[in-house]
Design a protein around this motif. Structure first.
Motif, PDB file in Angstrom:
ATOM      1  N   MET A  31       0.843  -1.179   0.000  1.00  0.00           N
ATOM      2  CA  MET A  31       0.000   0.000   0.000  1.00  0.00           C
ATOM      3  C   MET A  31       0.891   1.247   0.000  1.00  0.00           C
ATOM      4  O   MET A  31       1.850   1.318   0.750  1.00  0.00           O
ATOM      5  CB  MET A  31      -0.907  -0.018   1.228  1.00  0.00           C
ATOM      6  N   GLU A  32       0.546   2.198  -0.867  1.00  0.00           N
ATOM      7  CA  GLU A  32       1.333   3.423  -0.971  1.00  0.00           C
ATOM      8  C   GLU A  32       1.031   4.348   0.207  1.00  0.00           C
ATOM      9  O   GLU A  32      -0.107   4.470   0.645  1.00  0.00           O
ATOM     10  CB  GLU A  32       1.027   4.138  -2.285  1.00  0.00           C
ATOM     11  N   ALA A  33       2.073   4.997   0.711  1.00  0.00           N
ATOM     12  CA  ALA A  33       1.914   5.923   1.828  1.00  0.00           C
ATOM     13  C   ALA A  33       1.132   7.153   1.392  1.00  0.00           C
ATOM     14  O   ALA A  33       1.291   7.653   0.287  1.00  0.00           O
ATOM     15  CB  ALA A  33       3.278   6.328   2.370  1.00  0.00           C
ATOM     16  N   ARG A  34       0.299   7.640   2.276  1.00  0.00           N
ATOM     17  CA  ARG A  34      -0.456   8.875   2.068  1.00  0.00           C
ATOM     18  C   ARG A  34       0.371  10.029   2.652  1.00  0.00           C
ATOM     19  O   ARG A  34       0.788   9.969   3.812  1.00  0.00           O
ATOM     20  CB  ARG A  34      -1.801   8.774   2.779  1.00  0.00           C
ATOM     21  N   ILE A  35       0.617  11.058   1.852  1.00  0.00           N
ATOM     22  CA  ILE A  35       1.361  12.236   2.291  1.00  0.00           C
ATOM     23  C   ILE A  35       0.354  13.346   2.540  1.00  0.00           C
ATOM     24  O   ILE A  35      -0.504  13.613   1.698  1.00  0.00           O
ATOM     25  CB  ILE A  35       2.379  12.703   1.216  1.00  0.00           C
ATOM     26  N   ARG A  36       0.461  13.994   3.700  1.00  0.00           N
ATOM     27  CA  ARG A  36      -0.451  15.088   4.037  1.00  0.00           C
ATOM     28  C   ARG A  36       0.252  16.073   4.966  1.00  0.00           C
ATOM     29  O   ARG A  36       1.272  15.754   5.571  1.00  0.00           O
ATOM     30  CB  ARG A  36      -1.727  14.558   4.679  1.00  0.00           C
ATOM     31  N   PRO A  37      -0.308  17.296   5.084  1.00  0.00           N
ATOM     32  CA  PRO A  37       0.299  18.270   6.001  1.00  0.00           C
ATOM     33  C   PRO A  37       0.256  17.788   7.444  1.00  0.00           C
ATOM     34  O   PRO A  37      -0.710  17.154   7.877  1.00  0.00           O
ATOM     35  CB  PRO A  37      -0.560  19.523   5.814  1.00  0.00           C
ATOM     36  N   MET A  38       1.304  18.089   8.179  1.00  0.00           N
ATOM     37  CA  MET A  38       1.392  17.738   9.597  1.00  0.00           C
ATOM     38  C   MET A  38       0.534  18.695  10.410  1.00  0.00           C
ATOM     39  O   MET A  38       0.464  19.883  10.125  1.00  0.00           O
ATOM     40  CB  MET A  38       2.848  17.834  10.065  1.00  0.00           C
ATOM     41  N   THR A  39      -0.118  18.151  11.448  1.00  0.00           N
ATOM     42  CA  THR A  39      -0.856  18.948  12.415  1.00  0.00           C
ATOM     43  C   THR A  39      -0.335  18.614  13.809  1.00  0.00           C
ATOM     44  O   THR A  39       0.386  17.620  13.990  1.00  0.00           O
ATOM     45  CB  THR A  39      -2.370  18.664  12.359  1.00  0.00           C
ATOM     46  N   MET A  40      -0.734  19.383  14.777  1.00  0.00           N
ATOM     47  CA  MET A  40      -0.301  19.103  16.146  1.00  0.00           C
ATOM     48  C   MET A  40      -0.855  17.772  16.659  1.00  0.00           C
ATOM     49  O   MET A  40      -0.274  17.180  17.559  1.00  0.00           O
ATOM     50  CB  MET A  40      -0.690  20.245  17.084  1.00  0.00           C
ATOM     51  N   GLU A  41      -1.939  17.296  16.095  1.00  0.00           N
ATOM     52  CA  GLU A  41      -2.466  15.991  16.489  1.00  0.00           C
ATOM     53  C   GLU A  41      -1.475  14.874  16.150  1.00  0.00           C
ATOM     54  O   GLU A  41      -1.548  13.781  16.706  1.00  0.00           O
ATOM     55  CB  GLU A  41      -3.817  15.718  15.823  1.00  0.00           C
ATOM     56  N   ASP A  42      -0.562  15.146  15.236  1.00  0.00           N
ATOM     57  CA  ASP A  42       0.455  14.164  14.852  1.00  0.00           C
ATOM     58  C   ASP A  42       1.664  14.158  15.776  1.00  0.00           C
ATOM     59  O   ASP A  42       2.511  13.277  15.676  1.00  0.00           O
ATOM     60  CB  ASP A  42       0.960  14.458  13.428  1.00  0.00           C
ATOM     61  N   TYR A  43       1.778  15.143  16.661  1.00  0.00           N
ATOM     62  CA  TYR A  43       3.032  15.366  17.381  1.00  0.00           C
ATOM     63  C   TYR A  43       3.544  14.115  18.106  1.00  0.00           C
ATOM     64  O   TYR A  43       4.720  13.767  17.959  1.00  0.00           O
ATOM     65  CB  TYR A  43       2.916  16.524  18.382  1.00  0.00           C
ATOM     66  N   ASP A  44       2.724  13.451  18.887  1.00  0.00           N
ATOM     67  CA  ASP A  44       3.223  12.305  19.673  1.00  0.00           C
ATOM     68  C   ASP A  44       3.794  11.221  18.769  1.00  0.00           C
ATOM     69  O   ASP A  44       4.862  10.669  19.051  1.00  0.00           O
ATOM     70  CB  ASP A  44       2.116  11.726  20.557  1.00  0.00           C
ATOM     71  N   ARG A  45       3.122  10.931  17.656  1.00  0.00           N
ATOM     72  CA  ARG A  45       3.619   9.904  16.737  1.00  0.00           C
ATOM     73  C   ARG A  45       4.863  10.386  15.993  1.00  0.00           C
ATOM     74  O   ARG A  45       5.785   9.593  15.759  1.00  0.00           O
ATOM     75  CB  ARG A  45       2.526   9.481  15.753  1.00  0.00           C
ATOM     76  N   VAL A  46       4.904  11.663  15.635  1.00  0.00           N
ATOM     77  CA  VAL A  46       6.091  12.203  14.964  1.00  0.00           C
ATOM     78  C   VAL A  46       7.279  12.172  15.917  1.00  0.00           C
ATOM     79  O   VAL A  46       8.377  11.746  15.549  1.00  0.00           O
ATOM     80  CB  VAL A  46       5.826  13.636  14.442  1.00  0.00           C
ATOM     81  N   TYR A  47       7.071  12.594  17.160  1.00  0.00           N
ATOM     82  CA  TYR A  47       8.165  12.599  18.135  1.00  0.00           C
ATOM     83  C   TYR A  47       8.670  11.170  18.377  1.00  0.00           C
ATOM     84  O   TYR A  47       9.880  10.939  18.469  1.00  0.00           O
ATOM     85  CB  TYR A  47       7.720  13.247  19.449  1.00  0.00           C
ATOM     86  N   ALA A  48       7.759  10.214  18.446  1.00  0.00           N
ATOM     87  CA  ALA A  48       8.168   8.809  18.613  1.00  0.00           C
ATOM     88  C   ALA A  48       9.006   8.360  17.412  1.00  0.00           C
ATOM     89  O   ALA A  48      10.003   7.642  17.578  1.00  0.00           O
ATOM     90  CB  ALA A  48       6.937   7.917  18.775  1.00  0.00           C
ATOM     91  N   LEU A  49       8.637   8.783  16.207  1.00  0.00           N
ATOM     92  CA  LEU A  49       9.440   8.450  15.022  1.00  0.00           C
ATOM     93  C   LEU A  49      10.821   9.086  15.135  1.00  0.00           C
ATOM     94  O   LEU A  49      11.831   8.425  14.906  1.00  0.00           O
ATOM     95  CB  LEU A  49       8.731   8.927  13.750  1.00  0.00           C
ATOM     96  N   TRP A  50      10.875  10.382  15.464  1.00  0.00           N
ATOM     97  CA  TRP A  50      12.165  11.062  15.598  1.00  0.00           C
ATOM     98  C   TRP A  50      13.085  10.323  16.557  1.00  0.00           C
ATOM     99  O   TRP A  50      14.262  10.130  16.269  1.00  0.00           O
ATOM    100  CB  TRP A  50      11.979  12.478  16.112  1.00  0.00           C
ATOM    101  N   THR A  51      12.550   9.923  17.698  1.00  0.00           N
ATOM    102  CA  THR A  51      13.398   9.282  18.711  1.00  0.00           C
ATOM    103  C   THR A  51      13.756   7.843  18.352  1.00  0.00           C
ATOM    104  O   THR A  51      14.644   7.266  18.982  1.00  0.00           O
ATOM    105  CB  THR A  51      12.741   9.344  20.107  1.00  0.00           C
ATOM    106  N   SER A  52      13.110   7.277  17.336  1.00  0.00           N
ATOM    107  CA  SER A  52      13.448   5.913  16.917  1.00  0.00           C
ATOM    108  C   SER A  52      14.572   5.890  15.877  1.00  0.00           C
ATOM    109  O   SER A  52      15.118   4.830  15.592  1.00  0.00           O
ATOM    110  CB  SER A  52      12.209   5.213  16.342  1.00  0.00           C
ATOM    111  N   ILE A  53      14.909   7.033  15.303  1.00  0.00           N
ATOM    112  CA  ILE A  53      15.908   7.102  14.240  1.00  0.00           C
ATOM    113  C   ILE A  53      17.300   7.248  14.852  1.00  0.00           C
ATOM    114  O   ILE A  53      17.550   8.178  15.616  1.00  0.00           O
ATOM    115  CB  ILE A  53      15.627   8.290  13.288  1.00  0.00           C
TER     116      ILE A  53
END
Length: 150
Positions: free
Chosen positions: A1-23
């Motif tokens: 399945m192809e990834a969906r690209i969309r603008p980031m919102t603050m509702e994404d913050y916890d998941r984005v921060y978890a991604l950042w800390t996993s890299i």
């Protein structure tokens, strides 16, 4: 399945921060990358930062903003399990389209010298590595500001 690209919102913050800390080797700043710092950035730069989702999982992000002249990419990353599928390129392209809509004609980024994967990505994507300029940082806290002006 192809990834969906969309603008980031603050509702994404916890998941984005978890991604950042996993890299591995990713640089996180306590103030700028905090919830409050990220919210300030997104409010100042609406619609230019992007996330990638697939099967309900957040698998990529790019913080993107501008100063009125030049766009800047920060924290461009894709979950290791989802790399080499064009997700990073698609996120970058969507962020660049958002910059162009705001009449920004140039975009820059900083990649750590030890970030071999990132540097290969940007070179392969057609970006030019500058060798004519140095990058300087200065932490804005009262002690440093006072010391600078003595």
């Amino acid at each position: 399945m192809e990834a969906r690209i969309r603008p980031m919102t603050m509702e994404d913050y916890d998941r984005v921060y978890a991604l950042w800390t996993s890299i591995r080797g990713f640089g996180i700043r306590s103030i700028d990358d905090s919830r409050e710092g990220t919210e300030h950035f997104l409010l100042r730069n609406p619609g230019t930062s992007m996330v990638a989702e697939t099967e309900g999982c957040l698998v990529g992000s790019v913080l993107c903003g501008h100063d009125g002249r030049t766009g800047y990419f920060y924290h461009v990353c894709v979950d290791e399990a989802y790399r080499r599928r064009g997700i990073g390129k698609r996120m970058a392209a969507e962020a660049m389209r958002a910059l162009r809509e705001q009449q920004i004609n140039k975009v820059s980024l900083i990649a750590f010298k030890h970030n071999e994967i990132g540097n290969q990505f940007w070179h392969g994507f057609g970006w030019t590595q500058r060798t004519d300029a140095n990058c300087f940082d200065f932490d804005l806290n009262e002690e440093n500001i006072t010391r600078c002006h003595r």
